[in-house]
Design a protein around this motif. Structure first.
Motif, PDB file in Angstrom:
ATOM      1  N   ARG A 235      -1.702   8.449  10.635  1.00 16.47           N
ATOM      2  CA  ARG A 235      -0.518   7.582  10.753  1.00 16.47           C
ATOM      3  C   ARG A 235      -0.140   7.342  12.211  1.00 16.47           C
ATOM      4  O   ARG A 235       0.542   6.377  12.515  1.00 16.47           O
ATOM      5  CB  ARG A 235       0.676   8.182   9.999  1.00 16.47           C
TER       6      ARG A 235
ATOM      7  N   GLU B 163      -3.127  13.198   7.187  1.00 13.09           N
ATOM      8  CA  GLU B 163      -2.363  11.954   7.045  1.00 13.09           C
ATOM      9  C   GLU B 163      -1.469  11.726   8.262  1.00 13.09           C
ATOM     10  O   GLU B 163      -1.400  10.609   8.799  1.00 13.09           O
ATOM     11  CB  GLU B 163      -1.508  11.988   5.768  1.00 13.09           C
TER      12      GLU B 163
ATOM     13  N   ASP C 200      -0.099   2.997   6.559  1.00 11.04           N
ATOM     14  CA  ASP C 200       0.064   4.056   5.561  1.00 11.04           C
ATOM     15  C   ASP C 200      -1.297   4.706   5.327  1.00 11.04           C
ATOM     16  O   ASP C 200      -2.346   4.132   5.658  1.00 11.04           O
ATOM     17  CB  ASP C 200       0.604   3.469   4.249  1.00 11.04           C
ATOM     18  N   CYS C 201      -1.253   5.896   4.745  1.00 12.37           N
ATOM     19  CA  CYS C 201      -2.508   6.635   4.579  1.00 12.37           C
ATOM     20  C   CYS C 201      -2.365   7.670   3.487  1.00 12.37           C
ATOM     21  O   CYS C 201      -1.295   8.270   3.313  1.00 12.37           O
ATOM     22  CB  CYS C 201      -2.846   7.284   5.922  1.00 12.37           C
TER      23      CYS C 201
END
Lengths: 515, 515
Positions: free
Chosen positions: B423, B419, B430-431
């Motif tokens: 990012r 993530e 967002d992730c």
């Protein structure tokens, strides 16, 4: 110095066992069983009671009694105070006991009245050291073991910092120079050796070990320590006795013990009607009758390996030398070994020299013997006083003690110690001790004595003199009187000639001993 | 601080092996065999060459290459200087490599050109740290490994004082917080764990171990270390490859290795004409065809136990819990375990909590992570970030990681790390990362991405962005785009909902993970 997160000690192991083995029996002795949780409570009380008695780091606690589970709980408690426990040889004479009390100057002494009381009281009387708190192991009054224990708090939740490299156990051994010396062993040394003994002796958390041999020798004690560390159960008998042994195996389904053949024969006779079920015992094959009573397990080897008290029992094991030339095997993963000459130079493979060790299993040193320690630990290696040979494949053949030694049953007898005792007799001018072959005991002790001119003494006089001063098993079985002592050019007693004249032989190490 | 007579280190163990196993092969790799005596000479030269290069206590040495016997000899040499070796994950991206170089600031770097050269050169370029001497593992010029080794003296007879409690090995692991951390392990910790692994993994001086798994994980390296300690032989292959594996087993009569089922299938296919004799391998039963080629040994258990790099690989083993309720077993004799709640209070048996450890197998700490160390070692216990339960009989049931983790083959993938990478893409707002069940790899990585308003990016853009920054096995196999990220009241990503929507599942630990 001490790093909490990496700490491992008798006490923290016991705490873990309470979590890992809830409800499991840690100790059994005389019909009484103790779980790990109960043991932790007892140890907590002992720590508190010992501390209240003034025991501090470096202090000695002396056990003057026969086998008991209390030796184990005292060891755990003492080690948590960085103090040391010495389980004393209860077969010692009052003179030897007095010498040991004076050597140790113990802060607390636990003594047993039954069987050994008179000799202990006489030894206490003889000793110069008059300090120490005396508590009776088999008493029940104010100064009894249980009253003492009960006086300690149980809820201390003891998490003090402990130096596991400090001495925790003192075992007297090897009177090469005429008096026994106390080998000081740390928790670290003991716990590490346990990790080697567990797999090689097949000790696991499923082991129920019956401690028959005396706990003042490592032979049995090191097995108890390994069983404790692995989370197994230790069962104790006060001393070797066929009836107690059979009853204990029957009651606790013991899986492991060590018995001499004489005891096995006694159990066979005692159990002719099969009143005791001893089939839980995984035992080596013996007689047909014995094999029918126990679980006979295939044994990989009958060779025990090589070691000594000063290296925590076993240093070289056959399991590290399967198919090797030297049947004693190779050094364990915890030690390094060299074979050296008198100048500490390595000798070639195939040559005999002194066995020396290095590694975490080497003792801290002998108690209060700075000169001897410097000598035995010279050049950074522990000198065993034993002779051995590295074979071409690096394995060890143990030859025997460097100095003359006599073997009687499982006991080592040092001629120097017996000679020193006999020389103290007012009628004796000179003395030489030899070992004579014996079908059951390997050897018995024979004294060759030269009396002072005009003095008189009988065989009985000499034997009784010894009985009063040294452990009974060390006294001569026979005495021969001569006009003069045969000596070598070096001045030493000519033991070879004495052996020839008086039938000496069967020494450990055979002909190779050096003087 | 350091007590010569009780000293035990990689170096002194190697010295002992020269005496105990004359002529025996220590290492074999690519057709080349090295005896213990030759290894000692090579290690002596390495110590001298490293010292000449300015390596002192506390310095780091970085290995940027695949499996090789040189990792073992470098570790022994580095440890004799109280320096540390880090065998790096050669599957890392240039960005990860650069971060590792900057984290370690190594004094000497050994790098491999074949297969991994371009990525390593790019990582070196990217790194801020420009110091360190770079030497090529597979080169043959002046800056090659062998030239470096040859520049050192062989006759140093090295008996310096070494602190075996200092760090010797650094293994990067557990990117719970988005970046990998280097677990620092001492010689003491390694040597002690060896004593537990030897009996439980049946490693002895007769073992010929084929190291197939990557040596940057403890899984394989801890076995090499135990084999070395016990005096066995280590055989290496550069990476998992059926042909090299079969050839090595054939050539060196390997008795032990660890292979994934895919590799076993490849060997079966490759060896259909039985050109390789691999019958020396004592292996677990697999397919009928496999069983016909190897020595099939009865296996006591298929459960490996429980541990992590931070506790030297294995801490809880089924051998200490035969017939126990919790199939993972009980803590080894080297550690203590508790199951605690978020306040570090013991939870009741049967309740799930975090597994915490104490004992000499706990790492010294993560390299240069004082805050993380304080957090993981709070209250004197190492917090594993894993969940477990003590059963009524004290045994352990391992539940799974406390934080979300994805398992791909043998690799652990931490969503936080992937993530954080995604990012960093300029188009991403967002992730969230989830794991999707996969028949062969257990799970594959799926990214759920929310783009910044007005920004554009394709699935391929996101995957390529990851490929350039993190190890290839960590990159998403698929990407889904959404308008907004579902979040919990706490603010955390609602992974449960993402799993439901996008078919996530098969996580280690099942449903019990907490966030």
């Amino acid at each position: 110095m001490f790093d909490t997160i990496r700490h491992l000690s008798f006490y923290t192991i016991l705490e873990e066992h309470v979590r890992s083995y809830p409800g499991k029996i840690a100790h059994a002795f005389g019909g009484q069983s103790t779980t790990f949780a109960q043991l932790l409570e007892r140890v907590d009380r002992l720590i508190d009671a010992l501390e209240t008695s003034g025991v501090v780091a470096g202090d000695r606690i002396l056990w003057l009694g026969q086998n008991s589970d209390r030796i184990m709980e005292l060891l755990i408690a003492a080690s948590q105070l960085d103090a040391m426990l010495c389980p004393s040889n209860w077969r010692q004479s009052k003179t030897e006991l007095a010498a040991q009390i004076d050597d140790l100057e113990p802060k607390v002494i636990f003594w047993q009245n039954e069987e050994v009381g008179p000799e202990i009281r006489a030894g206490r009387e003889l000793a110069s050291f008059k300090g120490g708190r005396w508590l009776q192991h088999d008493g029940d009054g104010e100064d009894s073991y249980e009253s003492f224990l009960a006086s300690g708090r149980a809820d201390r939740n003891d998490h003090r910092e402990v130096d596991t490299r400090a001495g925790a156990l003192i075992i007297y051994t090897a009177a090469f120079d005429g008096r026994p010396n106390g080998a000081v062993l740390s928790q670290n040394t003991i716990l590490l050796e346990n990790l080697v003994l567990a797999p090689t002796q097949r000790i696991s958390n499923e082991t129920v070990f019956l401690a028959v041999g005396p706990l003042f020798h490592l032979g049995t004690l090191m097995q108890c320590l390994t069983v404790f560390h692995l989370g197994g159960t230790n069962v104790f008998v006060r001393r070797s006795d066929a009836q107690s042994i059979a009853q204990s195996i029957h009651d606790h389904k013991c899986t492991r013990t060590w018995l001499v053949s004489k005891t096995m024969d006694e159990i066979i006779e005692l159990n002719h009607d099969r009143r005791y079920d001893i089939s839980s015992l995984r035992s080596i094959p013996y007689t047909e009758e014995w094999n029918r009573m126990v679980t006979v397990e295939p044994v990989e080897t009958h060779v025990p390996g090589y070691g000594q008290t000063e290296v925590m029992g076993l240093a070289v094991l056959p399991q590290y030398g399967r198919h090797a030339i030297g049947i004693f095997g190779r050094p364990s993963p915890l030690c390094h070994m060299r074979i050296v000459d008198s100048e500490d130079r390595d000798v070639e493979p195939g040559q005999v020299g002194e066995i020396v060790f290095r590694g975490p299993i080497v003792m801290n040193g002998y108690w209060r013997r700075p000169e001897l320690n410097a000598q035995r630990h010279r050049n950074g290696w522990h000198h065993t006083n034993d002779l051995g040979r590295r074979e071409a494949d690096g394995s060890l053949t143990f030859i025997g003690p460097k100095v003359q030694m006599i073997k009687s049953g499982v006991e080592n007898i040092y001629p120097a110690e017996v000679e020193a005792c006999i020389r103290r007799h007012p009628a004796v001018a000179d003395c030489g001790i030899i070992g004579v072959p014996h079908p059951q005991w390997i050897q018995t002790v024979k004294a060759i004595v030269v009396l002072k001119p005009g003095s008189e003494a009988t065989e009985k006089d000499i034997v009784e003199h010894c009985r009063a001063q040294i452990a009974s098993y060390k006294k001569p079985s026979s005495v021969e009187f001569r006009e003069d002592m045969p000596r070598l050019a070096s001045g030493g007693v000519n033991y070879k000639l004495l052996d020839e004249i008086y039938g000496g032989g069967n020494y450990p190490g055979g002909e190779t001993r050096t003087s």
